[in-house]
Design a protein around this motif. Sequence first.
Motif, PDB file in Angstrom:
ATOM      1  N   GLU A  28       0.822  -1.218   0.000  1.00 22.39           N
ATOM      2  CA  GLU A  28       0.000   0.000   0.000  1.00 22.39           C
ATOM      3  C   GLU A  28       0.853   1.263   0.000  1.00 22.39           C
ATOM      4  OE1 GLU A  28      -2.819   0.055   3.154  1.00 22.39           O
ATOM      5  OE2 GLU A  28      -3.659  -1.924   2.662  1.00 22.39           O
ATOM      6  N   PHE A  29       2.051   1.180   0.544  1.00 17.33           N
ATOM      7  CA  PHE A  29       2.927   2.347   0.599  1.00 17.33           C
ATOM      8  C   PHE A  29       3.716   2.550  -0.702  1.00 17.33           C
ATOM      9  CE2 PHE A  29       2.462   1.536   5.217  1.00 17.33           C
ATOM     10  CZ  PHE A  29       2.072   2.803   5.612  1.00 17.33           C
ATOM     11  N   HIS A  30       3.596   1.587  -1.616  1.00 18.86           N
ATOM     12  CA  HIS A  30       4.262   1.682  -2.926  1.00 18.86           C
ATOM     13  C   HIS A  30       5.769   1.894  -2.771  1.00 18.86           C
ATOM     14  CE1 HIS A  30       0.294   1.814  -4.754  1.00 18.86           C
ATOM     15  NE2 HIS A  30      -0.022   2.832  -3.942  1.00 18.86           N
ATOM     16  N   LEU A  31       6.373   1.063  -1.948  1.00 21.27           N
ATOM     17  CA  LEU A  31       7.810   1.147  -1.713  1.00 21.27           C
ATOM     18  C   LEU A  31       8.566   0.252  -2.687  1.00 21.27           C
ATOM     19  CD1 LEU A  31       7.753   0.869   2.177  1.00 21.27           C
ATOM     20  CD2 LEU A  31       8.132   2.960   0.844  1.00 21.27           C
ATOM     21  N   LYS A  32       9.756   0.679  -3.079  1.00 20.66           N
ATOM     22  CA  LYS A  32      10.613  -0.137  -3.929  1.00 20.66           C
ATOM     23  C   LYS A  32      11.338  -1.166  -3.058  1.00 20.66           C
ATOM     24  CE  LYS A  32      11.332   3.579  -7.264  1.00 20.66           C
ATOM     25  NZ  LYS A  32      12.328   4.497  -7.909  1.00 20.66           N
ATOM     26  N   THR A  33      11.918  -2.154  -3.720  1.00 20.99           N
ATOM     27  CA  THR A  33      12.560  -3.256  -2.991  1.00 20.99           C
ATOM     28  C   THR A  33      13.646  -2.780  -2.021  1.00 20.99           C
ATOM     29  OG1 THR A  33      12.109  -4.734  -4.858  1.00 20.99           O
ATOM     30  CG2 THR A  33      13.707  -5.488  -3.231  1.00 20.99           C
ATOM     31  N   PRO A  34      14.566  -1.871  -2.415  1.00 18.75           N
ATOM     32  CA  PRO A  34      15.586  -1.411  -1.455  1.00 18.75           C
ATOM     33  C   PRO A  34      14.961  -0.737  -0.230  1.00 18.75           C
ATOM     34  CG  PRO A  34      16.206  -0.798  -3.682  1.00 18.75           C
ATOM     35  CD  PRO A  34      14.796  -1.283  -3.759  1.00 18.75           C
ATOM     36  N   GLU A  35      13.881  -0.003  -0.453  1.00 17.18           N
ATOM     37  CA  GLU A  35      13.216   0.693   0.643  1.00 17.18           C
ATOM     38  C   GLU A  35      12.547  -0.299   1.590  1.00 17.18           C
ATOM     39  OE1 GLU A  35      10.725   2.999  -1.818  1.00 17.18           O
ATOM     40  OE2 GLU A  35      12.399   4.159  -2.642  1.00 17.18           O
ATOM     41  N   ILE A  36      11.946  -1.342   1.005  1.00 15.37           N
ATOM     42  CA  ILE A  36      11.335  -2.382   1.835  1.00 15.37           C
ATOM     43  C   ILE A  36      12.397  -3.101   2.642  1.00 15.37           C
ATOM     44  CG2 ILE A  36      10.111  -4.599   1.773  1.00 15.37           C
ATOM     45  CD1 ILE A  36       8.549  -3.572  -0.622  1.00 15.37           C
ATOM     46  N   PHE A  37      13.561  -3.336   2.015  1.00 14.72           N
ATOM     47  CA  PHE A  37      14.650  -4.012   2.730  1.00 14.72           C
ATOM     48  C   PHE A  37      15.077  -3.190   3.936  1.00 14.72           C
ATOM     49  CE2 PHE A  37      19.125  -4.547   3.688  1.00 14.72           C
ATOM     50  CZ  PHE A  37      19.207  -5.916   3.868  1.00 14.72           C
ATOM     51  N   ILE A  38      15.267  -1.884   3.754  1.00 12.89           N
ATOM     52  CA  ILE A  38      15.706  -1.025   4.861  1.00 12.89           C
ATOM     53  C   ILE A  38      14.673  -1.049   5.981  1.00 12.89           C
ATOM     54  CG2 ILE A  38      16.125   1.372   5.543  1.00 12.89           C
ATOM     55  CD1 ILE A  38      17.397   1.817   2.796  1.00 12.89           C
ATOM     56  N   PHE A  39      13.395  -0.984   5.622  1.00 16.83           N
ATOM     57  CA  PHE A  39      12.351  -0.981   6.649  1.00 16.83           C
ATOM     58  C   PHE A  39      12.316  -2.302   7.404  1.00 16.83           C
ATOM     59  CE2 PHE A  39       8.001  -1.670   8.161  1.00 16.83           C
ATOM     60  CZ  PHE A  39       7.828  -0.529   8.931  1.00 16.83           C
ATOM     61  N   LEU A  40      12.371  -3.426   6.670  1.00 13.07           N
ATOM     62  CA  LEU A  40      12.317  -4.740   7.317  1.00 13.07           C
ATOM     63  C   LEU A  40      13.570  -5.004   8.152  1.00 13.07           C
ATOM     64  CD1 LEU A  40      10.806  -6.945   4.456  1.00 13.07           C
ATOM     65  CD2 LEU A  40       9.660  -6.132   6.524  1.00 13.07           C
ATOM     66  N   ASP A  41      14.727  -4.564   7.643  1.00 21.61           N
ATOM     67  CA  ASP A  41      15.963  -4.728   8.407  1.00 21.61           C
ATOM     68  C   ASP A  41      15.886  -3.918   9.702  1.00 21.61           C
ATOM     69  OD1 ASP A  41      18.488  -5.222   9.312  1.00 21.61           O
ATOM     70  OD2 ASP A  41      19.527  -4.527   7.527  1.00 21.61           O
TER      71      ASP A  41
END
Length: 397
Positions: A28-41
């Motif tokens: 829903e936030f329309h995040l790119k893969t690197p951004e999702i990685f930073i958030f999950l990390d």
Amino acid sequence: EFRRVLFRSLSELLCNNEHLTLVKKLREFHLKTPEIFIFLDSLWQVMEGYTFIDLHRIVSRIYNDASERLESLLEFISRTHPLVKKQLMEVLPGELTNDAELELTEYAYTVLEELGIKLKVKDYKRKDVIKPDDIIDKELIFHDSELNQIETLQKLLQPDSFLQMQGRLKNKGLPTGVTVLMHGAPGTGKTEIAKQIAKQTGRELMHVNISQCKTMWYGESEKLIKKIFTEYNSYAKNSVHKPILFFNEADAIIGKRKELKGYNTEQTENTIQNILLEEIEIFDGILIATTNLINNIDVSFERRFLYKVAFKTPCTINRAKIWQLKLPDITDNQANELAECFHFSGGQIDNIIRKKEIEELLYGVSVSFDQIIEYCQEESLLKRNHTIGFKTLTASL
């Protein structure tokens, strides 16, 4: 190559778990893969117990190219990064770009809690924070000069007075922080009065462990000092009233600067002091520091402390009052005798009271005044003569 493999693996995981509520929400936030990685990390690090995330370290994990790392870092620092713009992460800037840190925002915690991921526990008590309700009321005896300054601080730090003071000073372009240095002999009540001020003004006391500020790892101490103030500011944002940042026995970091002789430890200690001076200069909260070694304080810190409260060893009259306060059953003459014979601080008198309580607990018999005298002789390390056979030995008790 590593980056491509990492992102491909993460993309596959996300695609294979579209049914999970967390994955749906991230989409829903329309995040790119690197951004999702930073958030999950970052989320994983929070689950491991870390409140703040090293921005440079997390960016270095996913960008091999120096220009890409710098671009990502600058996006965070300028607050144009998607994670910041979508209010999922907050940047805590440092002195240098690679000193900056990240933390999840309150909004991110709320979103995660709605998904069933509860990271914050209500009424969670930090080990370094003392709540005002947890501080026991104590009556303390001080000289008039000390009392006048203590009363001024108690009045100033009342919530309404403090806000009015900050507004007035800000309008005049003056620093708005309240910094206090309490100095004097050990056991004269510096630590206890800091707690009592916190209780009387309804403020939490954030206690700093000075020993942890001087780690064995070169370069880490400087970061720890900055982190203390970063954590304080972050915690203060979510507090009803500004907490008190408390540096107890601060001699280790406000002492005279070391003369540089080519050793890394000397350079590190001086750097720590420089950072501390800078942080105090822009500080807009409440800081109380204590020291037993006022003559060893570096002159550069003198101006940084708005109030300097000197605690003296109690005079004979005050010592008698303390004895009567601690031992209400003794007579005036006995209190005066103890006060005149033993030039104790309040902390030393407390030691006597503790021994008395322990003795009565263990043996179930009230401690006599003569025993109190013996405890005092032991506490003061007086020399006494003991006769054994034909020899007289002098022992230090």
